[in-house]
Design a protein around this motif. Structure first.
Motif, PDB file in Angstrom:
ATOM      1  N   ARG A 108      22.404 -38.568  15.920  1.00  0.00           N
ATOM      2  CA  ARG A 108      23.303 -37.593  15.310  1.00  0.00           C
ATOM      3  C   ARG A 108      24.607 -38.258  14.854  1.00  0.00           C
ATOM      4  O   ARG A 108      25.137 -37.947  13.783  1.00  0.00           O
ATOM      5  N   THR A 122      19.128 -32.526  11.695  1.00  0.00           N
ATOM      6  CA  THR A 122      18.524 -32.304  13.006  1.00  0.00           C
ATOM      7  C   THR A 122      17.037 -32.603  13.024  1.00  0.00           C
ATOM      8  O   THR A 122      16.439 -32.636  14.097  1.00  0.00           O
ATOM      9  N   ILE A 123      16.431 -32.840  11.870  1.00  0.00           N
ATOM     10  CA  ILE A 123      15.013 -33.173  11.883  1.00  0.00           C
ATOM     11  C   ILE A 123      14.790 -34.501  12.588  1.00  0.00           C
ATOM     12  O   ILE A 123      13.874 -34.649  13.397  1.00  0.00           O
ATOM     13  N   ASN A 126      15.548 -33.944  16.410  1.00  0.00           N
ATOM     14  CA  ASN A 126      14.470 -33.259  17.121  1.00  0.00           C
ATOM     15  C   ASN A 126      13.257 -34.161  17.316  1.00  0.00           C
ATOM     16  O   ASN A 126      12.637 -34.171  18.384  1.00  0.00           O
ATOM     17  N   ASP A 203      22.425 -28.703   6.714  1.00  0.00           N
ATOM     18  CA  ASP A 203      21.522 -29.306   7.687  1.00  0.00           C
ATOM     19  C   ASP A 203      20.127 -29.373   7.075  1.00  0.00           C
ATOM     20  O   ASP A 203      19.756 -28.557   6.216  1.00  0.00           O
ATOM     21  N   ASN A 205      16.490 -29.448   8.834  1.00  0.00           N
ATOM     22  CA  ASN A 205      15.757 -29.417  10.088  1.00  0.00           C
ATOM     23  C   ASN A 205      14.274 -29.615   9.827  1.00  0.00           C
ATOM     24  O   ASN A 205      13.865 -30.004   8.736  1.00  0.00           O
ATOM     25  N   TRP A 206      13.453 -29.326  10.851  1.00  0.00           N
ATOM     26  CA  TRP A 206      12.022 -29.642  10.744  1.00  0.00           C
ATOM     27  C   TRP A 206      11.283 -28.738   9.766  1.00  0.00           C
ATOM     28  O   TRP A 206      10.170 -29.063   9.362  1.00  0.00           O
ATOM     29  N   THR A 209      15.843 -26.490   4.745  1.00  0.00           N
ATOM     30  CA  THR A 209      17.130 -27.083   4.395  1.00  0.00           C
ATOM     31  C   THR A 209      18.137 -25.952   4.253  1.00  0.00           C
ATOM     32  O   THR A 209      17.904 -25.000   3.509  1.00  0.00           O
ATOM     33  N   ASN A 223      11.626 -27.091   2.970  1.00  0.00           N
ATOM     34  CA  ASN A 223      11.690 -28.497   2.592  1.00  0.00           C
ATOM     35  C   ASN A 223      10.671 -28.856   1.515  1.00  0.00           C
ATOM     36  O   ASN A 223      10.947 -29.678   0.634  1.00  0.00           O
TER      37      ASN A 223
END
Length: 363
Positions: A108, A122-123, A126, A203, A205-206, A209, A223
């Protein structure tokens, strides 16, 4: 148990436990002192490491004290082995959690330092956390004497079924990894999609977006859609932008004076307005003989996309005031209509009247 417990055994065990607790408290105080020193450095990694070790080091000291206490007691070989195995598993679990905190914190921190914003991707965080925890969990199982080979085989066979059931989720996951790995979009960039969505990337993430538009609302974009659509990134390769403002002056204006006055206003705005680029080279380009004006383009420099509104506002306001002082006229759109004398056309909506000759009636 090989023999009966004596008072000496209990005293030695208590001393070992007390020594472990005391060592844990001393180490925690030492880590607190190191944390204060680490907070004064520019690198955030030492803060993350020291903060994570505050949990692991005292836990390790107490575990060592308990292990020493178990060794001081006359336990049977089986009981001693079980106690040692349990304490080792607890220590490995604490080390795994600490390692996950350190690694994810460093990931991070690196993401924030590269993007220059508070948000993070955060992808990667994680994925890193899941990998570290999974490895620690397998080590704990192996320490407890549980074979992990059948578990790995089951995961390999069931992985295909999971992949088929989560096609959309996996597509978004790999699309997010591809976006970050290719560095086409990073947290903090201002993007605009061909479908009209635009804003700052908060951000990645998994699955989605997260984009924050200028109205401070969050726009959630899958994504996979972001990776497959046409997109303009206004922050790359450079965050500074050149924007244009269209201006027009009357035909009786002195264009040399217009150019000089406009450049002076541009230089003034670039140096005094927050968000402008102070070293921007002012430029104007005449390009059109219009119906009632000579049109030209003024090129301004801004630090980032959202600064253009403030810079345009101040430039137009100051340019209008300066033109009034210099006597430069900005004409309103006008059009001359010439009407020739003669037969007037019929009113709108009423057709021309014409004589219609009817054929004679036959009786």
């Amino acid at each position: 148990m090989t023999r009966a417990l004596t008072l000496h055994d209990w005293i030695m065990a208590g001393v070992a436990v007390a020594a472990g607790v005391a060592a844990g408290l001393l180490l925690r105080a030492l880590l607190r002192w190191l944390g204060e020193r680490a907070s004064r450095t520019r690198w955030n990694g030492d803060d993350i490491i020291v903060d994570a070790l505050r949990t692991l080091v005292p836990c390790a000291a107490i575990t060592a004290g308990l292990a020493a206490a178990a060794g001081a007691l006359p336990l049977s070989s089986r009981t001693g082995r079980n106690v040692t195995m349990t304490l080792t598993a607890l220590l490995i679990l604490a080390a795994t959690l600490t390692a996950a905190r350190i690694v994810t914190g460093l990931v991070r921190s690196v993401a924030q330092s590269r993007s220059g914003v508070a948000g993070s991707a955060t992808i990667f965080v994680n994925i890193t956390r899941v990998v570290v925890l999974a490895m620690g969990f397998l080590v704990v199982l192996q320490t407890l004497g549980i074979s992990i080979a059948p578990l790995l085989t089951a995961l390999g066979v069931g992985g295909l079924a999971v992949a088929l059931a989560l096609q959309d989720t996996l597509a978004n996951l790999f699309a997010g990894v591809h976006i970050l790995a290719a560095k086409t979009v990073q947290p903090g960039d201002y993007i605009q999609l061909s479908s009209g969505e635009e804003g700052y990337v908060v951000d990645i993430n998994w699955r989605n977006t997260v984009v924050r538009d200028l109205s401070n609302n969050l726009v959630i974009i899958p994504n996979a859609k972001l990776a497959s659509t046409n997109m303009t990134n206004f922050s790359r390769p450079e965050q500074q932008l050149s924007i244009t403002v269209q201006v027009g002056v009357s035909y009786d204006s002195d264009l040399e004076q217009v150019e000089r006055v406009t450049i002076e206003v541009v230089d003034e705005v670039m140096k005094e307005i927050t968000g402008a680029v102070p070293d921007h080279e002012a430029a104007i380009r005449f390009h059109t003989f219009g119906d009632s004006r000579i049109s030209f383009t003024v090129i301004l420099g801004v630090g980032e996309f959202s600064d253009q509104y403030r810079v345009k506002h101040e430039f137009i306001k100051r340019l209008h005031q300066r033109y009034r002082v210099e006597g430069i006229r900005v004409p309103a759109p006008a059009r001359t209509v010439t009407v020739q004398q003669g037969e007037l056309p019929p009113p709108l909506g009423i057709p021309h009247q014409r004589d219609v000759s009817l054929p004679p009636r036959v009786h």
